[in-house]
Design a protein around this motif. Structure first.
Motif, PDB file in Angstrom:
ATOM      1  N   ILE A 171      29.133  28.892  -7.203  1.00  0.00           N
ATOM      2  CA  ILE A 171      28.146  29.788  -6.604  1.00  0.00           C
ATOM      3  C   ILE A 171      28.358  31.144  -7.270  1.00  0.00           C
ATOM      4  N   ILE A 220      31.346  35.030 -10.282  1.00  0.00           N
ATOM      5  CA  ILE A 220      31.675  33.878  -9.439  1.00  0.00           C
ATOM      6  C   ILE A 220      32.068  34.322  -8.038  1.00  0.00           C
ATOM      7  N   ILE A 221      31.404  33.735  -7.051  1.00  0.00           N
ATOM      8  CA  ILE A 221      31.798  33.947  -5.652  1.00  0.00           C
ATOM      9  C   ILE A 221      32.814  32.883  -5.266  1.00  0.00           C
ATOM     10  N   GLY A 222      32.484  31.650  -5.557  1.00  0.00           N
ATOM     11  CA  GLY A 222      33.372  30.549  -5.223  1.00  0.00           C
ATOM     12  C   GLY A 222      32.789  29.247  -5.731  1.00  0.00           C
ATOM     13  N   LYS A 223      33.477  28.151  -5.437  1.00  0.00           N
ATOM     14  CA  LYS A 223      32.997  26.857  -5.908  1.00  0.00           C
ATOM     15  C   LYS A 223      32.982  25.853  -4.775  1.00  0.00           C
ATOM     16  N   LEU A 224      31.935  25.041  -4.765  1.00  0.00           N
ATOM     17  CA  LEU A 224      31.797  23.999  -3.756  1.00  0.00           C
ATOM     18  C   LEU A 224      32.200  22.663  -4.351  1.00  0.00           C
ATOM     19  N   LYS A 249      38.284  28.695   1.725  1.00  0.00           N
ATOM     20  CA  LYS A 249      37.035  28.953   2.445  1.00  0.00           C
ATOM     21  C   LYS A 249      37.249  30.158   3.348  1.00  0.00           C
ATOM     22  N   ILE A 290      33.854  41.163  -3.773  1.00  0.00           N
ATOM     23  CA  ILE A 290      34.937  40.455  -4.443  1.00  0.00           C
ATOM     24  C   ILE A 290      35.412  41.394  -5.543  1.00  0.00           C
ATOM     25  N   ILE A 319      28.891  41.514  -2.956  1.00  0.00           N
ATOM     26  CA  ILE A 319      28.188  40.229  -2.901  1.00  0.00           C
ATOM     27  C   ILE A 319      27.217  40.156  -1.733  1.00  0.00           C
ATOM     28  N   ILE A 367      31.876  30.988   3.288  1.00  0.00           N
ATOM     29  CA  ILE A 367      31.697  30.791   1.847  1.00  0.00           C
ATOM     30  C   ILE A 367      32.947  30.163   1.231  1.00  0.00           C
ATOM     31  N   PRO A 368      32.749  29.512   0.100  1.00  0.00           N
ATOM     32  CA  PRO A 368      33.920  29.140  -0.697  1.00  0.00           C
ATOM     33  C   PRO A 368      34.389  30.401  -1.417  1.00  0.00           C
ATOM     34  N   TRP A 369      35.657  30.611  -1.458  1.00  0.00           N
ATOM     35  CA  TRP A 369      36.175  31.794  -2.140  1.00  0.00           C
ATOM     36  C   TRP A 369      36.885  31.346  -3.403  1.00  0.00           C
ATOM     37  N   GLY A 370      36.414  31.846  -4.539  1.00  0.00           N
ATOM     38  CA  GLY A 370      36.992  31.451  -5.815  1.00  0.00           C
ATOM     39  C   GLY A 370      38.111  32.381  -6.221  1.00  0.00           C
ATOM     40  N   ILE A 371      39.327  31.865  -6.126  1.00  0.00           N
ATOM     41  CA  ILE A 371      40.472  32.681  -6.544  1.00  0.00           C
ATOM     42  C   ILE A 371      40.645  32.443  -8.040  1.00  0.00           C
ATOM     43  N   ASN A 372      39.757  33.039  -8.802  1.00  0.00           N
ATOM     44  CA  ASN A 372      39.749  32.730 -10.223  1.00  0.00           C
ATOM     45  C   ASN A 372      40.711  33.586 -11.026  1.00  0.00           C
TER      46      ASN A 372
END
Lengths: 129, 143
Positions: A82, A89-93, B70, B88, B93, B104-109
């Motif tokens: 997403i 990038i916000i996050g991934k599903l 999440k 973020i 956002i 939301i899913p949170w992407g710890i990238n």
């Protein structure tokens, strides 16, 4: 003006010794434009899969669901990013997962990007009145 | 293994025919069929007017890269003009108005992916609550 009622429930009997049971709801005033419910076969190029237009000061309530299948209907386990437009990038599903959030306060849209191949997503958005 | 289930329903009278959407999923670790087992919950208050203007939680670390997380966040303010900007790192956002919430899913990238929240506009005070579901991170030896 219409009303959107989102309800989220989180439950678990074994995540903690005491059962987790939680529910929250809201009553949101929404107006056009809105999209719901739509489907997209997201590819690996997010800019080709923009599901919500750039905001212009307004807030969109956005729902996305990873259906767990690709464009051919085959089951996939690949993830779905997403992102805000511009590849933020916000996050991934993962397969089967969903998200719901208000998007706004900036001038970006929302796009989806499959980690490989294609991922079919269902989505909807509503404009805050 | 923990099994945590999230269920969302959306309903609206926006069209002449009612809109009803429902989805449910189990919160899993990345790439495997084991449930997320680390739950961090909290509440606080941020005020636009003082040093508690912003709050950060769920700090991203290199150890968290590509792990699943999440986030649930709700703005408990009652004044409808008070909102929480959600960032973020330094990218906004979205914003939560009084009573609104997000899941939301949170992407710890990378390490620059922390969640930052900020009360707005001038004079706003926003109580908030959050729940963060994530994977345990394997810590490195102390040096």
């Amino acid at each position: 003006m219409a009303t959107l009622t989102p309800t989220l429930t989180l439950t678990s009997t074994d995540a903690t010794a005491d059962q987790l049971s939680f529910s929250v709801t809201d009553s949101l005033s929404v107006t056009a434009p809105h999209i719901g419910l739509a489907k997209i076969a997201a590819t690996t190029t997010g800019a080709n899969n923009i599901i919500q237009p750039a905001t212009d000061g307004q807030t969109y309530y956005v729902y996305v669901h990873h259906t767990g299948v690709d464009a051919s209907g085959s089951t996939v386990t690949t993830t779905l990013n997403i992102e805000l437009t511009g590849d933020v990038i916000i996050g991934k599903l993962a397969a089967g997962e969903f998200m719901f959030m208000p998007v706004g306060g900036h001038s970006l849209g929302v796009q989806l990007q499959a980690s490989s191949g294609t991922v079919v997503a269902e989505y909807a958005y509503f404009t805050k009145a | 293994m923990a099994t945590t289930t999230a269920t969302l329903t959306l309903s609206s009278d926006m069209l002449s025919s009612p809109i009803s959407i429902s989805a449910s999923s189990t919160l899993m670790k990345a790439g495997i069929t084991e449930g997320l087992e680390l739950i961090e919950m909290g509440r606080g208050t941020i005020s636009e007017a003082d040093a508690s203007k912003t709050a950060e939680f769920g700090l991203g670390t290199a150890l968290g890269v590509d792990k699943a997380a999440k986030l649930f966040l709700v703005n408990k303010a009652t004044d409808p003009t008070y909102y929480i900007d959600v960032d973020i790192h330094d990218t906004n956002i979205g914003r939560l108005y009084a009573g609104d919430w997000m899941f939301i899913p949170w992407g710890i990238n990378d390490v620059a992916s922390e969640i930052v929240i900020e009360a707005e506009p001038a004079g706003a005070t926003c109580p908030y609550e959050f729940a963060l579901f994530q994977e345990p991170q394997t810590l490195v030896d102390h040096s």
